[in-house]
Enzyme design. Structure first.
Site, PDB file in Angstrom:
ATOM      1  N   HIS A 195       0.829  -1.201   0.000  1.00 22.84           N
ATOM      2  CA  HIS A 195       0.000   0.000   0.000  1.00 22.84           C
ATOM      3  C   HIS A 195       0.872   1.263   0.000  1.00 22.84           C
ATOM      4  CE1 HIS A 195      -2.773  -3.048   1.624  1.00 22.84           C
ATOM      5  NE2 HIS A 195      -3.739  -2.296   1.139  1.00 22.84           N
ATOM      6  N   ASP A 223      -4.710  -6.312  -7.478  1.00 22.41           N
ATOM      7  CA  ASP A 223      -4.947  -5.628  -6.211  1.00 22.41           C
ATOM      8  C   ASP A 223      -5.246  -4.174  -6.571  1.00 22.41           C
ATOM      9  OD1 ASP A 223      -5.129  -5.215  -3.487  1.00 22.41           O
ATOM     10  OD2 ASP A 223      -3.194  -6.121  -3.024  1.00 22.41           O
TER      11      ASP A 223
END
Length: 476
Positions: free
Chosen positions: A178, A250
């Site tokens: 992230h 993702d």
């Protein structure tokens, strides 16, 4: 060239959105054939919301991250009714894992959700991993493989598509994707022996979807992250492992790939690599149109073969068609309610040392280890709430990262930590507390590091039922 390039492009785009009702731009996009929508806790998910999607596009793939344990979107306020993967791996009862997967699938089926972005099939080979940890079934490929299959069987047995993630394996990293691009330094031989077996097992079990990991894996492709690598996505996942289902990214706003190029370019490169669906968790109308137009422009320029785009759209539609065909399973699962499955699993997952029999409300000191970005910030550890339900005079103090311990009085002290094995400062804080009060009780909700001689409870994950199981033990 197809007259419906825009429709094909819309089919492969799967955005998230802000708000608790369907925004106008999303309604329009669904009417234009948007292939998927991704739900988050911020959307206050209920049947009404999903009905709004399906009123515009009955075939839309509605997806969610509902792993159980630490990562929940439906039960973020009070914590999940199911322990996470690590707890299930500690119990190591595949029938129980399948039961938990089935109950999670039942919950999603009742909301008419097509796809669960779960389970994590990552082998947590590195104890310092900041983003997988208790989201993995454990540190060995054999353990992870058998529970990955059991979880998939449970979810898909309830008529909801499952997703094995994060291919080719996010378990041996020290960076959260992230925030930045992680690198997996293992050799090709190690990757095939350690990281790939759970994905191979998932494919053999019939998993409908695989999610790519935003990882640089030099032994497989030293140039680009796996999501953008044709070597990883097509030559290995498709050709060597034989996966022919839908391959999703993702979230592309994650810095691991977002820092490399504009969203439109990332989308085109991912599709060229062999990906079928683009997860864009943070999106608005301008962002969606930008990605759609980039796909169409790439096809017209010849940099993205139209056949590749059509293949990707067909795989998205195949997931929707599979879901539609599972209606009898979903009806059956609706009546197959096992409200105690999660608590049974959580109780069996507890590992303890020492003794505790709290007779009065303790002072609970919550050490606020920051969770990974995969975890909704509102997710509670639940230990204080569970203890307060049993002992109303329980008191709570929150201690910020690397802060100072509060003063202790004559009440029992319960120190709640997370991932002590990963944080030296947490272990140092526990040692200081034990020096002041040798009777301190330590509860670890992550990957534990039990201190010598102390009463210690490891839940192996964060969930409402894990907290309840721990509180029950502390009173007996």
């Amino acid at each position: 060239m197809s007259d419906d390039l825009y429709g094909l492009a819309m089919t492969v785009l799967h955005p998230g959105f802000e708000g608790t009702s369907t925004p106008d731009w999303l309604r329009r996009a669904l009417g234009e054939g948007l292939g998927g929508v991704v739900l988050f806790a911020r959307n206050a998910i209920d049947e009404r919301l999903v009905r709004q999607f399906r009123a515009e596009n009955p075939d839309v793939v509605v997806a969610i991250d509902e792993e159980g344990g630490t990562v929940t979107r439906l039960e973020v306020t009070d914590g999940s009714s199911f322990p996470g993967n690590r707890a299930l791996g500690v119990v190591d009862d595949v029938e129980l894992t399948e039961q938990v997967g089935r109950q999670i699938g039942r919950m999603l089926a009742d909301l008419d959700i097509t796809l669960n972005y779960a389970p994590s099939a990552d082998v947590n080979a590195n104890p310092a991993n900041p983003v997988i940890g208790v989201r993995s079934f454990g540190p060995t490929p054999e353990l992870v493989s058998r529970h990955t299959v059991a979880y998939i069987d449970g979810v898909q047995g309830a008529g909801v598509a499952a997703c094995a993630k994060h291919f080719p394996g996010h378990g041996d990293t020290v960076t959260d994707s992230h925030l930045a691009l992680p690198t997996v330094h293992a050799s090709r031989e190690v990757l095939f022996e350690r990281d790939l077996p759970p994905f191979r097992a998932a494919i053999e079990a019939g998993v409908r979807v695989v999610m790519s990991g935003h990882l640089l894996v030099p032994a497989l492709d030293p140039a680009v992250p796996a999501t953008l690598s044709r070597t990883v996505m097509t030559e290995i996942l498709r050709d060597e492992l034989g996966f022919d289902g839908m391959l999703t990214t993702d979230a592309i706003e994650m810095r691991a790939v977002a820092a490399l190029a504009a969203p439109g370019e990332i989308v085109v490169r991912a599709l060229n690599a062999g990906v079928d669906a683009i997860c864009a968790g943070l999106c608005d109308e301008d962002g969606l149109r930008e990605m759609r137009d980039a796909i169409v422009a790439a096809v017209r320029a010849g940099t993205l073969p139209e056949e590749r785009l059509a293949e990707a759209a067909a795989r998205v539609r195949a997931v929707s068609a599979w879901y539609a065909a599972q209606e009898p399973l979903r009806r059956q699962a609706h009546d197959d309610v096992d409200e105690d499955a999660g608590l049974r699993a959580a109780r069996r997952a507890l590992t303890t040392s020492g003794t505790a029999a709290l007779g009065r409300g303790p002072l609970v000191v919550e050490i606020n280890t920051r969770f990974s970005k995969a975890v909704d910030p509102a997710t509670p550890t639940g230990i204080t709430a569970a203890l307060t339900a049993l002992l109303p005079d329980t008191a709570r103090v929150q201690m910020e990262a690397e802060g100072e311990l509060p003063p202790f009085d004559d009440r029992p002290v319960v120190l709640v930590v997370h991932d002590a094995a990963r944080h030296p400062w947490v272990r140092e804080t526990v040692a200081k507390a034990l020096a002041l009060r040798p009777d301190v009780i330590v509860v670890d909700t992550g990957v534990p590091a039990p201190p010598d001689g102390a009463t210690h409870v490891a839940t192996h994950g964060i969930s409402r039922v894990s907290a309840q199981a721990a509180a029950e033990w502390l009173l007996t």
